[in-house]
Design a protein around this motif. Structure first.
Motif, mmCIF file in Angstrom:
data_model
loop_
_atom_site.group_PDB
_atom_site.id
_atom_site.type_symbol
_atom_site.label_atom_id
_atom_site.label_comp_id
_atom_site.label_asym_id
_atom_site.label_seq_id
_atom_site.Cartn_x
_atom_site.Cartn_y
_atom_site.Cartn_z
ATOM 1 N N ARG B 169 22.451 11.404 -25.698
ATOM 2 C CA ARG B 169 22.438 11.404 -24.238
ATOM 3 C C ARG B 169 21.229 12.181 -23.772
ATOM 4 N N TYR B 170 20.407 11.547 -22.963
ATOM 5 C CA TYR B 170 19.166 12.171 -22.543
ATOM 6 C C TYR B 170 19.386 13.510 -21.853
ATOM 7 N N SER B 335 22.142 7.051 -17.684
ATOM 8 C CA SER B 335 21.985 8.392 -18.251
ATOM 9 C C SER B 335 22.491 9.490 -17.344
ATOM 10 N N PRO B 425 23.451 5.338 -23.619
ATOM 11 C CA PRO B 425 23.893 6.679 -23.993
ATOM 12 C C PRO B 425 25.347 6.678 -24.429
#
Lengths: 83, 429
Positions: B169-170, B335, B425
């Motif tokens: 996950r960014y 995200s 994600p």
């Protein structure tokens, strides 16, 4: 010399919008109903409205913060940490 | 994206061995620096020598060297060290190797090729601040990288460095979010400042693994050596990941100030129509900028760009850029941590508007929506995700304005080449 400025917690904020009704001079709702808060210091009559906006927020997402003046007399808001 | 590894050493470069006057191997001359060492401990020590004793003077060296963060924000490293060192109580040091930018492979490359240098940097940062607890963070799903770190730790007799695996996950790679994850939370950005209250509530330093690797070299060879490569305002070397319309994509170590066209030649890039500098968190610049742009703060600044995480992506004349914009806009929306209204809804609407532009419609509404909403979401989140989306889309709309007009007229002749990946994600728990 210090002033007081409104600071919004965007995580706590649920977009009720009461703040924008109480202080339209400094708070406007975006296209999704969430407040965009003017970061400049508030004084005089507006300060009373600002205090009411803080008190009436159901999410307790608003607060008034002391803001220090920089050397050239302008105000700066303390930045959040880096992304 | 699985990385293709290119370490570019200058042809004919010689690594001088010690003549006996100074103990240990001599400092790397020119490039490579980070990628000069070997993954095994014996090879690492033979190439660079051991990490010398470190004290608070390393913070001064970091300042003199002008070392700035390589995670994307380019914050002066010495200021972070000083901020944490100045707090009371036990301190924590975190090496951020999560590398959430989908196109970036430099941190994984570094952890595969030079894990000991990263760990040296982590140790050096901890010692200069007198921090005890040290943690390395990498994303799940990278078994080779994980094995490399574990192997390196075993070789060092596992001196207490912890390894934390993070979800893909960014936003969880953002400092406060990473602290939240290590503390047992879901890994959403918070408003806490790690240098004040981080892991376990303690003052915490988080640095990108490449930043720490540079620190590991500065601890050995000093700030003046560090400045022998690069420019005055952008000293040192940096890792970049070049991709997109390229025949030879991959990671390179470059001297800051290197002309962009040289890097594009090495990657055998097609003639660029537009270039993304700094990854999805960066900005688009027009292809003709490659003629005169050099990779340093001043030159990039003229285009409003920065090196960021070091990703350079090429879009050529044979690829539909608007499809790429739409794909990454959707990635941005997916995200979001879903905490802040302007981000949750704004990025969703920006993705929809960009997809509408791609689908082609004569109505100018979608493009004006994009301009309106990018301005509206900036600065409105607990983290900088909405700002990243805004910069990416605004600059993309400007650079590819001709193609956008073609979409609006209903005739884009270029295929979607999927040059910019957008992995979904991991779902929030």
């Amino acid at each position: 010399m210090t002033g007081r400025a409104l600071k919004l917690d965007p995580i706590a904020c649920d977009g009720h919008g009461i703040c924008a009704e109480l202080l339209p001079e400094r708070i406007a709702l975006d296209d999704w109903g969430y407040p965009a808060v003017d970061p400049r210091p508030i004084s005089g009559d507006l300060l009373l409205d600002a205090k009411r906006a803080v008190a009436f927020c159901p999410a307790l997402a608003l607060r008034l913060e002391k803001v220090a003046a920089s050397l050239d007399g302008r105000f700066g808001v303390r930045r959040r940490g880096s992304a | 994206m699985s990385p293709t590894l290119i370490s570019q050493a200058r042809p004919g470069q010689v690594q001088p061995r010690s003549t006996g006057q100074s103990p240990g191997p001599a400092a790397p001359d020119g490039l490579p620096r980070l990628l000069a060492t070997r993954p095994d401990l014996a090879g690492h020590l033979a190439t660079l020598g051991p990490l010398p004793p470190v004290g608070p003077e390393l913070m001064v060296w970091a300042a003199r060297a002008g070392l700035t963060g390589r995670g994307g924000a380019a914050f002066p490293t010495h200021r972070k060290l000083e901020a944490v060192a100045g707090r009371r109580g036990p301190r924590v040091t975190v090496a951020n190797g999560t590398e959430g930018e989908p196109m970036s492979a430099k941190d994984k490359t570094l952890l595969l090729q030079a894990p000991h240098l990263v760990l040296d940097g982590l140790d050096a940062a901890a010692r200069t601040m007198r921090a005890g607890r040290r943690i390395v963070c990498i994303e799940k799903g990278n078994p080779a990288v994980y094995a490399s770190i574990r192997q390196a730790l075993a070789e060092r007799r596992d001196d207490g460095i912890e390894v934390a695996l993070t979800p893909r996950r960014y936003v969880t790679g953002q400092e406060a979010a990473l602290v939240d994850l290590i503390n047992g939370g879901p890994g959403r950005p918070t408003l806490k400042r790690p240098f004040e209250k981080g892991v376990g509530g303690r003052p915490t330093l988080l640095d990108n693994v490449e930043t720490l690797a540079h620190l590991g070299l500065i601890a050995r060879f000093g700030p003046d050596w560090y400045r022998r490569v690069g420019t005055t305002d952008s000293p040192g070397s940096a890792l970049v990941t070049v991709g997109g319309a390229t025949a030879r994509p991959g990671v390179m170590e470059i001297a800051l100030g290197t002309p962009l066209h040289r890097i594009l030649e090495m990657a055998q890039a097609s003639r660029p129509r537009g270039l993304l500098i700094g990854g999805y968190f960066g900005r688009w610049i027009p292809g003709r900028a490659a003629a005169d742009l050099t990779l340093d703060t001043a030159s990039l600044g003229r285009y409003g760009a920065g090196l960021g995480c070091g990703v350079i992506a090429v879009i050529d004349d044979d690829s539909c850029a608007v499809a790429e914009l739409a794909r990454v806009a959707a990635w941005y929306a997916a995200s979001s941590a879903g905490q802040c209204g302007a981000c949750t809804w704004g990025l969703r609407d920006l993705a929809a508007a960009t997809t509408a532009v791609q689908a082609g419609s004569p109505d100018r509404g979608a493009t004006s929506d994009i301009h309106r909403w990018t301005a509206m979401v900036k600065g409105r989140g607990a983290c900088r995700l909405p700002d990243g989306a805004a910069a990416f889309l605004e600059s993309g709309m400007a650079v590819f304005s001709e193609e956008i007009a073609e979409h609006q007229a209903g005739h884009c002749r270029r295929p979607d080449r999927h040059l910019l990946p957008a992995p979904a994600p991991e779902a929030w728990r």
